[in-house]
Design a protein around this motif. Sequence first.
Motif, mmCIF file in Angstrom:
data_model
loop_
_atom_site.group_PDB
_atom_site.id
_atom_site.type_symbol
_atom_site.label_atom_id
_atom_site.label_comp_id
_atom_site.label_asym_id
_atom_site.label_seq_id
_atom_site.Cartn_x
_atom_site.Cartn_y
_atom_site.Cartn_z
ATOM 1 N N ARG A 212 36.614 34.399 33.850
ATOM 2 C CA ARG A 212 36.696 35.860 33.716
ATOM 3 C C ARG A 212 35.343 36.514 34.013
ATOM 4 O O ARG A 212 35.265 37.542 34.699
ATOM 5 C CB ARG A 212 37.135 36.237 32.303
ATOM 6 C CG ARG A 212 38.620 36.022 32.026
ATOM 7 C CD ARG A 212 38.937 36.335 30.577
ATOM 8 N NE ARG A 212 40.370 36.197 30.312
ATOM 9 C CZ ARG A 212 41.229 37.203 30.330
ATOM 10 N NH1 ARG A 212 40.795 38.426 30.594
ATOM 11 N NH2 ARG A 212 42.507 37.012 30.081
ATOM 12 N N GLU A 213 34.280 35.927 33.482
ATOM 13 C CA GLU A 213 32.950 36.511 33.687
ATOM 14 C C GLU A 213 32.580 36.492 35.165
ATOM 15 O O GLU A 213 32.014 37.465 35.685
ATOM 16 C CB GLU A 213 31.907 35.733 32.869
ATOM 17 C CG GLU A 213 32.047 35.880 31.364
ATOM 18 C CD GLU A 213 33.214 35.070 30.782
ATOM 19 O OE1 GLU A 213 33.705 34.151 31.487
ATOM 20 O OE2 GLU A 213 33.612 35.360 29.634
ATOM 21 N N GLU A 214 32.901 35.393 35.849
ATOM 22 C CA GLU A 214 32.585 35.297 37.271
ATOM 23 C C GLU A 214 33.456 36.240 38.089
ATOM 24 O O GLU A 214 32.989 36.853 39.065
ATOM 25 C CB GLU A 214 32.768 33.855 37.742
ATOM 26 C CG GLU A 214 31.709 32.906 37.184
ATOM 27 C CD GLU A 214 32.035 31.449 37.426
ATOM 28 O OE1 GLU A 214 31.093 30.653 37.558
ATOM 29 O OE2 GLU A 214 33.238 31.094 37.480
ATOM 30 N N LEU A 215 34.717 36.387 37.702
ATOM 31 C CA LEU A 215 35.609 37.312 38.403
ATOM 32 C C LEU A 215 35.129 38.750 38.277
ATOM 33 O O LEU A 215 35.277 39.553 39.207
ATOM 34 C CB LEU A 215 37.037 37.181 37.867
ATOM 35 C CG LEU A 215 37.786 35.891 38.221
ATOM 36 C CD1 LEU A 215 39.049 35.754 37.382
ATOM 37 C CD2 LEU A 215 38.151 35.877 39.711
ATOM 38 N N ASP A 216 34.559 39.081 37.121
ATOM 39 C CA ASP A 216 34.053 40.438 36.913
ATOM 40 C C ASP A 216 32.884 40.764 37.846
ATOM 41 O O ASP A 216 32.603 41.946 38.099
ATOM 42 C CB ASP A 216 33.606 40.623 35.459
ATOM 43 C CG ASP A 216 34.792 40.713 34.499
ATOM 44 O OD1 ASP A 216 35.905 41.014 34.969
ATOM 45 O OD2 ASP A 216 34.603 40.460 33.289
ATOM 46 N N GLU A 217 32.208 39.742 38.349
ATOM 47 C CA GLU A 217 31.094 39.946 39.270
ATOM 48 C C GLU A 217 31.567 40.096 40.709
ATOM 49 O O GLU A 217 30.783 40.471 41.596
ATOM 50 C CB GLU A 217 30.116 38.759 39.182
ATOM 51 C CG GLU A 217 29.435 38.590 37.831
ATOM 52 C CD GLU A 217 28.529 39.770 37.504
ATOM 53 O OE1 GLU A 217 27.837 40.243 38.422
ATOM 54 O OE2 GLU A 217 28.533 40.225 36.334
ATOM 55 N N MET A 218 32.835 39.805 40.967
ATOM 56 C CA MET A 218 33.390 39.886 42.313
ATOM 57 C C MET A 218 34.041 41.246 42.541
ATOM 58 O O MET A 218 34.380 41.942 41.580
ATOM 59 C CB MET A 218 34.412 38.757 42.520
ATOM 60 C CG MET A 218 33.788 37.370 42.508
ATOM 61 S SD MET A 218 35.028 36.029 42.460
ATOM 62 C CE MET A 218 36.031 36.435 43.899
ATOM 63 N N PRO A 219 34.256 41.665 43.798
ATOM 64 C CA PRO A 219 34.928 42.942 44.066
ATOM 65 C C PRO A 219 36.339 42.970 43.488
ATOM 66 O O PRO A 219 37.015 41.946 43.423
ATOM 67 C CB PRO A 219 34.951 43.010 45.598
ATOM 68 C CG PRO A 219 33.872 42.086 46.054
ATOM 69 C CD PRO A 219 33.814 40.991 45.045
ATOM 70 N N ALA A 220 36.771 44.156 43.078
ATOM 71 C CA ALA A 220 38.143 44.315 42.569
ATOM 72 C C ALA A 220 39.143 44.114 43.697
ATOM 73 O O ALA A 220 38.824 44.251 44.879
ATOM 74 C CB ALA A 220 38.298 45.709 41.965
ATOM 75 N N TRP A 221 40.377 43.793 43.314
ATOM 76 C CA TRP A 221 41.427 43.570 44.308
ATOM 77 C C TRP A 221 41.778 44.846 45.057
ATOM 78 O O TRP A 221 41.713 45.955 44.525
ATOM 79 C CB TRP A 221 42.696 43.065 43.613
ATOM 80 C CG TRP A 221 42.726 41.586 43.423
ATOM 81 C CD1 TRP A 221 41.871 40.664 43.950
ATOM 82 C CD2 TRP A 221 43.672 40.853 42.649
ATOM 83 N NE1 TRP A 221 42.232 39.407 43.545
ATOM 84 C CE2 TRP A 221 43.331 39.485 42.756
ATOM 85 C CE3 TRP A 221 44.777 41.215 41.874
ATOM 86 C CZ2 TRP A 221 44.058 38.480 42.127
ATOM 87 C CZ3 TRP A 221 45.500 40.211 41.249
ATOM 88 C CH2 TRP A 221 45.143 38.869 41.363
ATOM 89 N N THR A 222 42.192 44.658 46.301
ATOM 90 C CA THR A 222 42.816 45.728 47.067
ATOM 91 C C THR A 222 44.134 45.186 47.624
ATOM 92 O O THR A 222 44.259 43.980 47.870
ATOM 93 C CB THR A 222 41.892 46.212 48.209
ATOM 94 O OG1 THR A 222 42.460 47.357 48.830
ATOM 95 C CG2 THR A 222 41.680 45.139 49.251
ATOM 96 N N ARG A 223 45.116 46.065 47.802
ATOM 97 C CA ARG A 223 46.449 45.619 48.220
ATOM 98 C C ARG A 223 46.614 45.751 49.736
ATOM 99 O O ARG A 223 46.235 46.755 50.334
ATOM 100 C CB ARG A 223 47.527 46.452 47.529
ATOM 101 C CG ARG A 223 48.950 45.968 47.840
ATOM 102 C CD ARG A 223 49.992 46.783 47.109
ATOM 103 N NE ARG A 223 50.086 48.145 47.669
ATOM 104 C CZ ARG A 223 50.974 49.046 47.266
ATOM 105 N NH1 ARG A 223 51.823 48.751 46.279
ATOM 106 N NH2 ARG A 223 51.002 50.250 47.811
ATOM 107 N N HIS A 224 47.213 44.719 50.337
ATOM 108 C CA HIS A 224 47.560 44.728 51.748
ATOM 109 C C HIS A 224 49.080 44.615 51.846
ATOM 110 O O HIS A 224 49.653 43.582 51.483
ATOM 111 C CB HIS A 224 46.905 43.550 52.480
ATOM 112 C CG HIS A 224 45.405 43.514 52.365
ATOM 113 N ND1 HIS A 224 44.575 44.035 53.327
ATOM 114 C CD2 HIS A 224 44.608 43.026 51.376
ATOM 115 C CE1 HIS A 224 43.319 43.867 52.955
ATOM 116 N NE2 HIS A 224 43.310 43.260 51.778
ATOM 117 N N SER A 225 49.746 45.674 52.319
ATOM 118 C CA SER A 225 51.202 45.668 52.470
ATOM 119 C C SER A 225 51.546 45.270 53.897
ATOM 120 O O SER A 225 51.081 45.905 54.858
ATOM 121 C CB SER A 225 51.776 47.051 52.151
ATOM 122 O OG SER A 225 51.578 47.361 50.783
ATOM 123 N N LEU A 226 52.346 44.227 54.047
ATOM 124 C CA LEU A 226 52.650 43.663 55.361
ATOM 125 C C LEU A 226 54.160 43.540 55.554
ATOM 126 O O LEU A 226 54.884 43.130 54.642
ATOM 127 C CB LEU A 226 52.001 42.285 55.516
ATOM 128 C CG LEU A 226 50.476 42.230 55.322
ATOM 129 C CD1 LEU A 226 50.018 40.794 55.162
ATOM 130 C CD2 LEU A 226 49.758 42.890 56.485
#
Length: 374
Positions: A315-329
């Motif tokens: 969780r701590e490492e994920l918090d340092e990464m960019p937030a998700w963005t959605r790709h609709s395909l």
Amino acid sequence: MKELDSGIALSCAGCGVSLQSERQEEAGYLPESALKREPVICQRCFRIRNYNEASSVAVDQDDFLRLLGSIGETDSLVVHIVDLYDFEGSLISGLQRFVGNNPVLLVVNKVDLLPKSMNLNRIRNWVQQQAKAEGLRTVDIVLCSAKRNIGFDHVIEALERHRKGRDVYVVGATNVGKSTLINRLIRDYSDLERELTTSRYPGTTLDAVHIPLDDDKDIIDTPGIVYASRMTEIVPRSFLQSLLPDKSIKPLVYQLNDKQTLFISSLVRFDFVEGERQSFTLYISNALNVHRTKLERADELYKEHRGELLGAPSREELDEMPAWTRHSLRIPRGAKKDIFIAGLGWIQANGTTGAIVDLYAPKGIKVLMRDSLI
């Protein structure tokens, strides 16, 4: 700066950077006592080579662009090494603009990661089509695995055929196996007894490394280009070993109804939004955890179990990464497509009835739909 008696600055035999013994936090540092070591390598390369330890030292981007841009002013053969497993993520965008009229030999590494039943001629045709679509003009395409010694004789043959007495510039993104391939060239194509620093960490080579050939020409190894659009560049370095497969991938096949979700560790979420029941095949590192759930439960599951039940990073490492963005395909009816996630792998849609899917990945990561590789 430490210099030879001739007044020429010493360079690291591993990464090519100029050596210095005054500023430990900067590139090229080594203690004075290490100058007697053979070969002479910087502290960073010593730690990578002996302890597989990463360093935060990075090449100056202005210097890198200057180095890459100077290739077009030479008369050389350009060898562009790409990672077949991460093709769109590792292909250098706009390379033709940098190299000018110099011929480009495209060496496609890590073919050993695909299932052993793959038809190599079909893969080569696929690569040729993709490279052409990207505006890259190639004199030849060679498939190989530098690590497993597959197809390396074809690389040597292609170099002999297309070099025509010129220098050879080797270019590629980080983690495509460039230094591993160069080390093979040193052993098979040059009488120079040295070895470049190789590791699983991005940006191992910091400056151009010149490797002399028998005809007074050089193989020039350039720094790996860092693309922040690849998952390999944004995950914690301790997690790279799980993200990068080191042997043939075992595809994971999931039969899904619409309104079902797959989590790939805590890194990516794949929603089958609409369509008839069909199968999706995951081509990813087998060290990654995959979890299936109902779409209606996906938000809650991720909130409660990311970095734990769903798999690393924490969780701590994920918090340092960019937030998700959605790709609709929208996957067309009758088309066999891959949903490619740079630095992670891809999901193959096997149905012929079409589908609507959403893929969530960290913001900035390249996600695209392409014709199926397999």
